[in-house]
Design an enzyme around this catalytic site. Structure first.
Site, PDB file in Angstrom:
ATOM      1  N   GLU A 232      33.176  41.004  40.982  1.00  0.00           N
ATOM      2  CA  GLU A 232      33.278  39.757  41.739  1.00  0.00           C
ATOM      3  C   GLU A 232      33.776  39.992  43.162  1.00  0.00           C
ATOM      4  O   GLU A 232      33.277  39.388  44.108  1.00  0.00           O
ATOM      5  CB  GLU A 232      34.227  38.796  41.018  1.00  0.00           C
ATOM      6  CG  GLU A 232      34.254  37.421  41.647  1.00  0.00           C
ATOM      7  CD  GLU A 232      34.906  36.406  40.733  1.00  0.00           C
ATOM      8  OE1 GLU A 232      34.561  36.408  39.540  1.00  0.00           O
ATOM      9  OE2 GLU A 232      35.738  35.627  41.203  1.00  0.00           O
ATOM     10  N   ASP A 233      34.734  40.871  43.329  1.00  0.00           N
ATOM     11  CA  ASP A 233      35.417  40.975  44.621  1.00  0.00           C
ATOM     12  C   ASP A 233      35.089  42.217  45.441  1.00  0.00           C
ATOM     13  O   ASP A 233      35.528  42.325  46.570  1.00  0.00           O
ATOM     14  CB  ASP A 233      36.947  40.951  44.406  1.00  0.00           C
ATOM     15  CG  ASP A 233      37.423  39.629  43.829  1.00  0.00           C
ATOM     16  OD1 ASP A 233      36.658  38.651  43.937  1.00  0.00           O
ATOM     17  OD2 ASP A 233      38.530  39.586  43.289  1.00  0.00           O
TER      18      ASP A 233
END
Ligand code: MN
Length: 718
Positions: free
Chosen positions: A88-89
């Site tokens: 996600e990051d």
């Protein structure tokens, strides 16, 4: 022993070394290489990021891994915990993870990765869709939700570093979804901690106040509780019953809920401090219960046997409240050590004992529940509705009822037989026409009570009623009824739309073959409707008029030609109304004006219920919104024996016998009285409303004439 993350020392220095030691403490000889690799991969990937409070980002996944290790999860789960934010990051992809860590870990991380934000209109929609994705993944691999829980718990523990608006949103979501879900999956400690943390951020003043008051109560009662514990321990020894007694403080959110629900103050909450007795066997639980009840007087209605009837999250315990030695109320929970462990660990207990392999019976019940949710999601395609459905599924307050075969079922408090029927199966719900409770027929809106034996009566020719929505309380029943109605309305409006269009075509001497042509599809598209079905449905719903469609289809022809006089040739004899020459249309007469043959009529296309027939002069017609496009011409096409309901208001002097005379008069001319209501006014007049069956307007005029000639009649009107 229960997992005790609740009391985990928060200042504990987190490190890879510490994590490895923790895992080794319960996983003995396990290969921890993958864990080390996951740690290094994650810290590399997150190296340029910081947490809100300014520390290196890796602290968060590491803390999540610690929580998972405290829950004694397997090595793959803890590795996935370390990696959970990488896709996600950071620039990491699921394929990268798959290559290095294998498909299980990659699947878990992928399932925890939020969908890209650009796909959603609203935050609510995004939240619902992400949640649905996770739940579906969780039914394939339960570790997905356990890692999500650990992630959420750490975020809640460090919520103070986030801006206030975000705190509120995350705390509300935790309280609404994650805490009840933890409860439903039997992870008792997690539910309590999530609830208290949410409470702290959502209602800070109340929370602080409760902390103070509970501390004070504890101080006041400390010696008293100690006394009671010693007394019980001595008695247990005397009786040769094994068991240890512990004081227990109810969690703050639980106290708050109790005050809310029972509308009481803190001083009136008696079970802030309770006692818990843990023993070895089920029969000793009952023996200890007997001992407690012989020592002190139990309060009637407060005894609960969750050992005989476990909660749906597998919670087992005996609960009782007694009047203690100083006249104080004391609540006891009595259970075995094993029951206690289950009530704390729930579904998470699985990984502690088995690395791989079969789920035990208890765990397969959690899994069955998850599978059931997946089934609901198939039937409720909208993510926001599904989220609502899940919230409905995790409500904790229940009644226990029995099937005719004696099987026990748990239903939310306030459930009706219809909720029960949908709980059994969607088709049972759809076909439900009645219910028997303990052998007696009850109304469908009956509210189920503990111990009811319930039998659902079904009929294949029946469908759900819109009225059910007024009393069902389970999301399952609500969503399924709504879906059925939606589908039903749609097919009815499609059918009506086709009939209206065919008539319009006939009116312009155009072929019915046009109904399936490319031209009509083009016309539909020009009206912003994607398919023929959508077109028919729009016409049936009254969103688009058939005239509009014909205008698009053949502009010159339709607008140029004056409307031809309607053909008066009678259609086949038929009871009821026809619409511009179409018979067999779903209709009902309006209860505001009671139209009958001979009246000037107007048809109003309703949403999903066919056509409502009004008298043309009915004032309600004008009040309807968007009326123009939805009004259509209708005619009675009645058979000789046809009758319609008409309403008569009769005003009389208030004299005994006048009602009987009136009824006799109406019956004497062979008019059937369907319904009558009589009342008298303060000034000695009688008001009578009749609903009668008449052939047509002529017959109605005749009876009005006769009534008005009767003695004592002041006025007669429709
Ligand atoms: Mn995270």
């Amino acid at each position: 022993m229960p997992v005790n993350v609740y009391n985990m020392n928060m200042s504990e220095m987190l490190s890879l070394k510490g994590l490895l030691e923790k895992v080794r403490s319960y996983k003995g000889g396990a290969d921890l290489d993958i864990l080390k690799k996951a740690y290094h991969f994650s810290s590399e990937a997150h190296c340029s990021q910081k947490r809100s409070e300014g520390s290196p980002y890796i602290k968060h996944p590491l803390a999540v891994a610690y929580i998972l290790a405290d829950m004694k999860m397997d090595v793959a789960s803890i590795s996935a915990g370390l990696l959970h934010d990488t896709v996600e990051d950071t620039l990491t992809t699921t394929d990268d993870l798959k290559g290095i860590f294998g498909k299980d870990i990659a699947f878990i991380v992928k399932s925890l990765t939020k969908l890209s934000k650009v796909e959603f209109q609203t935050k609510k929609e995004a939240q619902a869709e992400n949640f649905r994705k996770m739940l579906l993944a969780m039914s394939e691999d339960v570790r997905v939700i356990l890692i999500k829980f650990a992630d959420r718990l750490h975020n809640m523990r460090t919520l103070e570093f986030l801006p206030a608006a975000k705190q509120q949103r995350i705390a509300a979501e935790t309280l609404e979804i994650y805490a009840p879900l933890a409860n439903r999956l039997g992870i008792g400690w997690l539910r309590l901690e999530l609830e208290d943390l949410s409470f702290k951020y959502l209602m800070p003043e109340l929370y602080d106040e409760l902390i103070r008051k509970v501390a004070k109560r504890k101080e006041e009662q400390e010696s008293y509780i100690k006394e009671v514990i010693e007394l019980i321990e001595a008695k247990l020894k005397e009786e040769g019953l094994p068991g240890r007694v512990k004081g227990r403080i109810k969690h703050y959110y639980g106290i708050y809920q109790k005050m809310q629900k029972q509308r009481i103050t803190f001083d009136q909450v008696h079970d802030v401090i309770g006692l818990r007795i843990l023993t070895d066997t089920k029969s000793n639980c009952y023996a200890i219960l007997g001992l407690i009840h012989s020592l002190w007087t139990p309060i009637p209605g407060r005894f609960k046997d969750y050992i005989g009837v476990p909660k749906s999250n597998m919670y087992q315990s005996l609960h009782t409240t007694i009047i203690g030695p100083k006249g104080e109320r004391v609540e006891f929970q009595i259970r075995t050590e094993e029951m206690h462990r289950i009530s704390e660990e729930g579904i998470a207990s699985h990984w502690k004992y088995k690395e791989k392999g079969e789920f035990d019976e208890r765990n397969s019940k959690y899994i069955a529940w998850l599978r059931d949710l997946v089934q609901v999601q198939k039937e409720v395609p909208d993510a926001v509705d599904f989220l609502e459905a899940v919230k409905g599924e995790v409500v904790p307050e229940v009644v226990y009822v029995f099937t005719p075969k004696g099987e026990i079922k748990e239903m939310p408090v306030g459930s009706t037989p219809v909720d029960f029927a949908y709980g059994v199966h969607t088709q049972v719900g759809h076909r439900c026409v009645g219910a028997k409770i303990n052998g007696k027929i009850v109304p469908l809106r009956y509210i189920l009570k503990n111990g009811d034996t319930i039998e659902i009566i079904t009929s294949t020719t029946h469908g759900p009623s819109r009225d059910w929505l007024k009393f069902v309380i389970t999301q399952r029943a609500k969503t399924r009824i709504k879906q059925w109605i939606k589908q039903e309305e749609r097919s009815q409006s499609v059918e009506l739309g086709i009939k209206l269009l065919e008539t319009e075509l006939r009116k312009h001497s155009m072929s019915n073959a046009l109904m399936k042509s490319d031209e009509i599809l083009k016309a539909a598209k020009s009206l912003g409707l994607g398919s023929l079905e959508e077109l028919f449905s729009a016409v049936g719903f009254g969103k688009v008029s058939s005239h509009q469609v014909l205008n698009r289809l053949m502009p010159e022809k339709v607008t140029a030609e004056p409307e031809p006089a309607r053909q008066q040739k009678p259609l086949k004899e038929h009871k009821g109304v026809s619409i511009k020459g179409i018979d067999d249309v779903l209709y009902h007469t309006a209860k505001c004006c009671y139209p009958i043959p001979g009246d000037n009529l107007a048809g109003f296309v309703t949403v999903g219920k066919g056509v409502t027939i009004h008298r043309k002069e009915c004032p309600n017609l004008e009040k309807q919104t968007g009326a123009e496009a939805r009004l259509i011409d209708v005619d009675w096409q009645s058979a000789p024996d046809f009758t319609a309901s008409a309403r008569l208001f009769v005003e009389t002097i208030d004299k005994p016998g006048i009602l009987a005379n009136l009824s006799a008069l109406i019956s004497s001319v062979n008019i059937n009285i369907n319904h009558l209501e009589a009342s008298s006014t303060q000034d000695q007049r009688g008001l009578i409303t009749f609903i009668i069956d008449v052939r047509d307007i002529a017959q109605l005029r005749m009876i009005i004439q006769k009534i008005s000639q009767m003695e004592g009649i002041l006025r007669v009107k429709r």
